[in-house]
Motif scaffolding. Structure first.
Motif, mmCIF file in Angstrom:
data_model
loop_
_atom_site.group_PDB
_atom_site.id
_atom_site.type_symbol
_atom_site.label_atom_id
_atom_site.label_comp_id
_atom_site.label_asym_id
_atom_site.label_seq_id
_atom_site.Cartn_x
_atom_site.Cartn_y
_atom_site.Cartn_z
ATOM 1 N N ILE A 289 0.836 -1.206 0.000
ATOM 2 C CA ILE A 289 0.000 0.000 0.000
ATOM 3 C C ILE A 289 0.872 1.258 0.000
ATOM 4 O O ILE A 289 0.586 2.222 -0.706
ATOM 5 N N ILE B 207 0.882 4.181 -2.787
ATOM 6 C CA ILE B 207 0.680 5.599 -2.465
ATOM 7 C C ILE B 207 1.781 6.447 -3.090
ATOM 8 O O ILE B 207 1.520 7.502 -3.671
ATOM 9 N N HIS C 178 -4.921 0.593 -9.011
ATOM 10 C CA HIS C 178 -5.894 0.151 -8.015
ATOM 11 C C HIS C 178 -5.621 -1.265 -7.521
ATOM 12 O O HIS C 178 -5.916 -1.593 -6.382
ATOM 13 N N PHE D 93 -3.477 -1.328 -4.373
ATOM 14 C CA PHE D 93 -4.224 -1.017 -3.154
ATOM 15 C C PHE D 93 -5.047 -2.225 -2.709
ATOM 16 O O PHE D 93 -5.096 -2.561 -1.529
#
Length: 67
Positions: A31, A35, A45, A48
């Motif tokens: 993650i 970011i 996506h 994530f």
């Protein structure tokens, strides 16, 4: 003298620790990487989602039987 045999409970304990702490740490790394990439405009996506799944997989350690 203490027995030096490692039984199935020792293996289960190692598996439980890996599931409980290893997968969530890897999820946080994924993650965090997503970011950093999203700041540059490259939002992915699936990174994530993968990170969230790895963190949730840490709860699987509750399914490993206790001693």
């Amino acid at each position: 003298m203490a027995s030096t045999e490692t039984g199935p409970w020792t293996a289960l304990l190692v598996i439980k620790l890996v599931l409980r702490f290893g997968l969530p740490l890897i999820g946080l790394f994924v993650i965090g990487r997503a970011i950093v990439h999203s700041i540059g405009g490259d939002i992915q996506h699936w990174q994530f989602a993968l990170g969230a799944l790895l963190i949730l997989a840490g709860f699987v350690s509750k399914l490993v039987p206790r001693r």
